[in-house]
Write an enzyme that holds these catalytic residues in place. Structure first.
Site, mmCIF file in Angstrom:
data_model
loop_
_atom_site.group_PDB
_atom_site.id
_atom_site.type_symbol
_atom_site.label_atom_id
_atom_site.label_comp_id
_atom_site.label_asym_id
_atom_site.label_seq_id
_atom_site.Cartn_x
_atom_site.Cartn_y
_atom_site.Cartn_z
ATOM 1 N N CYS A 103 33.304 41.646 45.430
ATOM 2 C CA CYS A 103 34.306 42.698 45.321
ATOM 3 C C CYS A 103 33.722 44.097 45.347
ATOM 4 O O CYS A 103 32.517 44.293 45.212
ATOM 5 C CB CYS A 103 35.076 42.545 44.004
ATOM 6 S SG CYS A 103 35.814 40.929 43.787
ATOM 7 N N GLY A 140 34.901 43.441 50.340
ATOM 8 C CA GLY A 140 35.962 42.456 50.151
ATOM 9 C C GLY A 140 37.150 42.762 51.035
ATOM 10 O O GLY A 140 37.630 43.892 51.040
ATOM 11 N N TYR A 197 21.879 43.186 53.140
ATOM 12 C CA TYR A 197 23.126 43.028 53.888
ATOM 13 C C TYR A 197 24.361 43.670 53.255
ATOM 14 O O TYR A 197 25.128 44.331 53.931
ATOM 15 C CB TYR A 197 23.408 41.532 54.110
ATOM 16 C CG TYR A 197 24.711 41.260 54.810
ATOM 17 C CD1 TYR A 197 24.855 41.508 56.172
ATOM 18 C CD2 TYR A 197 25.814 40.754 54.109
ATOM 19 C CE1 TYR A 197 26.067 41.264 56.821
ATOM 20 C CE2 TYR A 197 27.020 40.510 54.750
ATOM 21 C CZ TYR A 197 27.142 40.764 56.105
ATOM 22 O OH TYR A 197 28.328 40.533 56.737
ATOM 23 N N ASN A 205 33.520 42.698 39.734
ATOM 24 C CA ASN A 205 32.652 42.376 40.861
ATOM 25 C C ASN A 205 31.554 41.450 40.347
ATOM 26 O O ASN A 205 30.790 41.828 39.461
ATOM 27 C CB ASN A 205 32.028 43.656 41.437
ATOM 28 C CG ASN A 205 30.958 43.374 42.466
ATOM 29 O OD1 ASN A 205 30.998 42.352 43.142
ATOM 30 N ND2 ASN A 205 30.001 44.276 42.597
ATOM 31 N N GLY A 206 31.468 40.251 40.902
ATOM 32 C CA GLY A 206 30.430 39.326 40.483
ATOM 33 C C GLY A 206 30.964 37.940 40.223
ATOM 34 O O GLY A 206 32.028 37.558 40.717
#
Length: 468
Positions: free
Chosen positions: A10, A36, A251, A110-111
């Protein structure tokens, strides 16, 4: 699936005390769209309650001008999601909002919580009722159940119960905005300022877009509470070393972002330069598979002296969804996105730079297309080590069977892909090229070496919280 690139969970954005909070959050999410693409949402504080709008799809799909008339608060939190725990459905879109004792709370995450299954089991046994299948919901259940000890202590206790990779932005109906980074520091989260308003974001590129001044990154285990009277920082116990996800540099992060004091673009070029020293080969040109290998390819070209060319052209108008090809057109889904420049490549020896090979099917199709137009020799160089181990901290390859390098040697993989040669950047080369001091103890590199810094629940999977 159009491509096989790994996806991370996210992107987060939050802003405190700004008259155009929702619109700025919208632009912040635009800058973080790469993190996302399944759903997007924004929540605002309005008249001591929280109003929100969220939906499936890209930021531009979810929000129209009319939505901002309803989202007219001065403090906001926004979220773009790729699911790692929990299905890609509207009920799992974030920010997730709950109401408790005349107050409301919104959370964006996020995670991935590696103890999500055991946390949910514990909470349900004590009477909690879950509304989603996201691991993020467990955070709010622990938070509200411990508010009797005070808001700050409840935050500290809740963070101590969470294991895994997590950055959170929490917003309360009282107008507080909270940024949280897990004790291992897996995921990025930075702090900025726009005039007198504080901003939290997953990456600095979001601060740039809204013209906010970058202040600093949150430290591992730090909780930042933003209120009307300023900022307060709380600390939770942290390990002696951080475990920042090195794949952010390879990336995930946008190349114009700065992370850990380094520019992502320049780090990727450095990976390419190191790769050229480790794996030289004679060729007519160096080219990437856009867009992932572009920056490492520039570095490889500069170091080797071999000209850089854009040998494949990307169709920028291919969206997330398009009419799916039939079985007889099974390669069309790959070909529609990238097309080789035939007159440039025919009869040439080429070096292709990629940042990763996960499942191998897309690379194989693209190599076959290059052979068909008459490319003479194809050498593939990868700007990271082989992915041989699954990630349990928020990247979507969670089983070893999904990773082709886990079952094939480099030579076997080279033969499978139809290459003349294949070489990966060494782990030592990857770490050294970042320029980070003591990189062995700074980064999580479990997907390369299998050394997991945080133990994970044996029941962990993307669907571990689904109803069965």
């Amino acid at each position: 699936m159009i491509d096989e690139k790994p996806r991370e969970s996210c992107g987060l954005f939050g802003i405190h005390n700004h008259p155009d909070a929702a619109r700025l959050s919208y632009f912040g999410l635009y800058a973080l769209q790469h993190r996302g693409q399944e759903s997007a949402g924004i929540a605002v504080v309005r008249e001591k309650t929280i109003a929100s709008h969220k939906g499936m799809g890209l930021v531009s799909d979810v929000f129209k001008n009319t939505h901002f008339e309803e989202l007219n608060g001065v403090t906001a939190v926004g979220h773009v999601r790729y699911s790692t725990t929990g299905s890609s459905i509207l009920s799992n879109a974030q920010p997730f909002v709950v109401h408790h004792r005349n107050k409301s709370y919104a959370v964006a995450h996020n995670g991935n919580l590696v103890n999500a299954h055991s946390l949910k089991q514990e909470l349900e046994e004590s009477g909690s009722i879950f509304q989603t299948t996201m691991d993020s919901e467990a955070f709010l259940h622990f938070l509200v159940s411990n508010l009797k000890y005070g808001f700050e202590q409840a935050l500290i206790y809740t963070v101590s119960r969470m294991k895994g990779a997590f950055s959170f932005i929490v917003m309360t109906s009282q107008g507080e905005l909270v940024g949280i980074k897990d004790p291992n520091g897996f995921r990025p989260l930075c702090l900025g300022k726009l005039n007198g308003s504080y901003v939290l974001a997953s990456e600095s590129c979001a601060l740039d877009l809204v013209q906010a001044e970058w202040i600093r990154e949150l430290d591992p285990g730090e909780i930042v509470i933003i209120r009307e009277n300023g900022i307060k920082s709380l600390r939770t116990p942290t390990p002696k070393t951080s475990h920042f996800c090195i794949f952010e540099f390879i990336y995930f992060a946008r190349p114009d972002s700065n992370i850990s004091g380094l520019n992502v673009y320049q780090v990727r070029k450095a990976h390419g330069r190191r790769l050229a020293r480790e794996a030289p080969v004679d060729a007519d040109l160096v080219m990437p598979f856009p867009d992932s290998g572009t920056y490492a390819a520039l570095g490889y070209s500069e170091e080797s002296g071999i000209p850089f060319e854009m040998g494949m052209i990307r169709n920028h108008y291919v969206g997330r969804t398009f009419i799916q090809p039939t079985q007889s057109m099974r390669d069309f889904g790959v070909r529609v996105k990238l097309n080789p420049v035939k007159d440039l490549l025919r009869g040439k020896d080429i070096i292709i730079i990629e940042d990763s090979i996960i499942r191998g099917t897309t690379v194989r199709t693209r190599v076959r297309a290059l052979r068909e137009i008459g490319v003479k020799r194809i050498h593939l160089r990868v700007s990271g080590p082989p992915h041989r181990f699954p990630c349990h901290y928020g990247i979507d390859f969670s089983t070893k069977g999904e990773l082709i390098a886990a079952s094939k040697s480099v030579q076997e993989l080279s033969d499978f892909l139809g290459l003349d040669s294949l070489h990966y950047l060494s782990l030592r080369g990857l770490l050294d090229a970042t320029g980070i001091e003591n990189p062995e103890s700074y980064f999580c590199k479990a997907c390369f070496d299998g050394c997991y810094p945080v133990e994970f629940d044996e029941n962990l999977s993307k669907s571990c919280l689904e109803i069965r």
